[in-house]
Write a protein that holds these residues in place. Sequence first.
Motif, PDB file in Angstrom:
ATOM      1  N   ARG A  38       4.795 -12.530   9.744  1.00  0.00           N
ATOM      2  CA  ARG A  38       5.424 -11.233   9.646  1.00  0.00           C
ATOM      3  C   ARG A  38       6.821 -11.322  10.275  1.00  0.00           C
ATOM      4  N   GLU A  50       0.878  -1.167   0.000  1.00  0.00           N
ATOM      5  CA  GLU A  50       0.000   0.000   0.000  1.00  0.00           C
ATOM      6  C   GLU A  50       0.915   1.215   0.000  1.00  0.00           C
ATOM      7  N   HIS A  85      10.000  -1.120   4.453  1.00  0.00           N
ATOM      8  CA  HIS A  85      10.938  -1.393   5.547  1.00  0.00           C
ATOM      9  C   HIS A  85      11.501  -2.810   5.428  1.00  0.00           C
ATOM     10  N   THR A 101       0.626 -11.841   4.969  1.00  0.00           N
ATOM     11  CA  THR A 101       1.047 -12.151   6.335  1.00  0.00           C
ATOM     12  C   THR A 101      -0.136 -12.673   7.157  1.00  0.00           C
ATOM     13  N   LYS A 161       4.663   0.810   8.723  1.00  0.00           N
ATOM     14  CA  LYS A 161       4.735   2.106   8.037  1.00  0.00           C
ATOM     15  C   LYS A 161       4.041   3.184   8.860  1.00  0.00           C
TER      16      LYS A 161
HETATM   17  P1  ATP Z   1       2.748  -1.868   7.448  1.00  0.00           P
HETATM   18  O1  ATP Z   1       1.999  -2.151   8.713  1.00  0.00           O
HETATM   19  O2  ATP Z   1       4.161  -1.626   7.649  1.00  0.00           O
HETATM   20  O3  ATP Z   1       2.081  -0.812   6.606  1.00  0.00           O
HETATM   21  P2  ATP Z   1       1.511  -3.703   5.762  1.00  0.00           P
HETATM   22  O4  ATP Z   1       1.417  -5.168   5.821  1.00  0.00           O
HETATM   23  O5  ATP Z   1       0.270  -2.929   5.989  1.00  0.00           O
HETATM   24  O6  ATP Z   1       2.669  -3.238   6.692  1.00  0.00           O
HETATM   25  P3  ATP Z   1       1.697  -3.525   2.964  1.00  0.00           P
HETATM   26  O7  ATP Z   1       2.129  -2.379   2.159  1.00  0.00           O
HETATM   27  O8  ATP Z   1       0.263  -3.884   2.942  1.00  0.00           O
HETATM   28  O9  ATP Z   1       2.143  -3.218   4.429  1.00  0.00           O
HETATM   29  O10 ATP Z   1       2.611  -4.782   2.697  1.00  0.00           O
HETATM   30  C1  ATP Z   1       2.932  -5.315   1.442  1.00  0.00           C
HETATM   31  C2  ATP Z   1       3.270  -6.759   1.619  1.00  0.00           C
HETATM   32  O11 ATP Z   1       4.377  -6.894   2.505  1.00  0.00           O
HETATM   33  C3  ATP Z   1       2.124  -7.526   2.219  1.00  0.00           C
HETATM   34  O12 ATP Z   1       1.988  -8.746   1.523  1.00  0.00           O
HETATM   35  C4  ATP Z   1       2.535  -7.744   3.633  1.00  0.00           C
HETATM   36  O13 ATP Z   1       1.953  -8.907   4.150  1.00  0.00           O
HETATM   37  C5  ATP Z   1       4.063  -7.801   3.536  1.00  0.00           C
HETATM   38  N1  ATP Z   1       4.699  -7.378   4.791  1.00  0.00           N
HETATM   39  C6  ATP Z   1       4.514  -6.220   5.447  1.00  0.00           C
HETATM   40  N2  ATP Z   1       5.214  -6.184   6.588  1.00  0.00           N
HETATM   41  C7  ATP Z   1       5.888  -7.357   6.665  1.00  0.00           C
HETATM   42  C8  ATP Z   1       6.785  -7.933   7.612  1.00  0.00           C
HETATM   43  N3  ATP Z   1       7.128  -7.305   8.724  1.00  0.00           N
HETATM   44  N4  ATP Z   1       7.279  -9.153   7.351  1.00  0.00           N
HETATM   45  C9  ATP Z   1       6.927  -9.815   6.239  1.00  0.00           C
HETATM   46  N5  ATP Z   1       6.096  -9.330   5.314  1.00  0.00           N
HETATM   47  C10 ATP Z   1       5.562  -8.115   5.509  1.00  0.00           C
END
Ligand code: ATP
Length: 561
Positions: free
Chosen positions: A262, A35, A41, A230, A272
Amino acid sequence: MNDGSKPLNFIEHIIEEDLAKGFPKEDLRFRFPPEPNGYLHIGHASSICLNFGLGLRYGAPVNLRFDDTNPAKEEQEYVDAIKKDVAWLGFEWNHECFASDYFQKLYDWAVTLIKNGKAYVDSQSSEAMAVQKGTPTAPGIASPYRERSVQENLDLFERMKKGEFKEGEHVLRAKIDMGSSNMLMRDPIMYRILHKAHHRTNTDWCIYPMYDWTHGESDYLEQVSHSFCTLEFAMHRELYDWFLDQVYDTEKTRPKQREFARRNLSHTIVSKRKLLRLVEEGVVTGWDDPRMPTISGLRRRGYTPESIRNFADTIGIAKRENLIDVSLLEFHVREHLNKIVPRVMGVLDPIKVVITNYPEGQEEWLEIENNPEDPESGSRQLPFSREIYIEKADFKEEANKKFFRLKLGGEVRLKAGYIIKAESCTKDTDGNITEIQCTYDPKSKSGSGTEESLRKVKGTLHWVSVQHALAAEVRLYDRLFTDESPDTHKDKDFLEFINPNSLEVITGYVEPSLKESKIEDRFQFQRIGYFNIDKDSTPEKLIFNRTVGLRDSWAKIEEKK
Ligand code: ATP
Ligand code: MG
């Protein structure tokens, strides 16, 4: 990436089983779906390496898909940063896709759902809907609007789209099962009204699809075969499948959602949303502050794509969450930099040494290898003169036998240079040592072939010539948080655990060959650690970041096991 030398992880097993059951290999297709509401990160690196790694392993296309359904939080800046980071990590996506490109298609499908009696417009407040949702043990209560006629639903939904209503006045809900044991199946919201401009569709839309309605259908439109996300989405899988059932055409590939754990890194946060707080509240200088666990922060800090990929491959993919020690990441960058970067001289906490028997005004240039780990890296010239800097910590007036550095009456070798002997030192009125007087052995020059040049003394010190050295700003980083898992405390905000000493700025002295270095150039400062040139650096004022110290604490932890 798994090149076949490692056992298969459980995700690869899922794919292998599907292939064994007859799923055509050429129909494999993956995606990485961020997103654009922040910068990527180190947690995302795991997901990137997983999905793109599968693409390489199976020769399958991988899309970069922006899950951009919330205009309130998303921006073009984030889209650009994400593309830069994925490319920098070394991966190539097949198509650059945006969920927002499917808004019309999703709308049309939603209309079909309404026509089939599978969706309705609810006109209650969100509070009323929350109350009716029930609890995991008590079933939900049907909305009074649940049985609206198809005609009325179609009319209201169209008017929602046209912008006739205010935010919160209506939502479109899927009509599933208010008694389901899975709360997510209790008539989930598919659309909400948001009078906000979107970074790509601008004001074309004022209704936006929810994640669950968007994600699976986007996978389907792109014909993604395996959609990995995740674990927090495990409960969403039932809904993912239900939404697919409404649009699925048996001729096509039906995407399959599977979940993995995760990745969390110690002494930092991987979210994020929370990282945005660090930026907005000025705790760090930006998303790419070298203390941030973002890909851009790590890049600015001096990390290499290889080191991040190796880290992600080492920790692999798991079914359960756990905390990875940040020293494992540091181990990987140290290991890679050791192979590729030149060794240079830099003194960070200087004390002056005067070599009393070296002629005043004389200078000479000593030959020094660039990187003993890399025979191709060649050598360079290093100036030597009567006055040099060494590290304060490398001298003691008196010390026991285990102190192999300089002490009064003792000898050390200057790296690539001569053997010197400490004769005396000068102190200020507070008793602090201000200067050391040494003599040198003129025949002991490294590499000169004389008997004295081969003479072994216990210690070798790094140094720079005072008259030739360049003063530089050196930024020393430490962990951003004092706590291992700063965002897991129920009663405390993670910002309470900020390490007040996460950045120390000092002036160091480096050898003159570094004058021409460019932003992002990386070095090993002999005996100290790995450094790179920060983007704030100018030819007039060099600025170095410490990427990581030389000491390998992770290997020590491993040895003890
Ligand atoms: P954040 O909370 O940091 O915004 P998110 O999961 O909402 O994380 P997305 O942009 O939706 O962020 O993530 C893109 C992809 O990366 C998704 O498939 C998500 O599951 C994966 N992802 C995000 N954070 C992690 C993590 N800490 N470890 C492994 N995969 C991750
Ligand atoms: Mg998210």
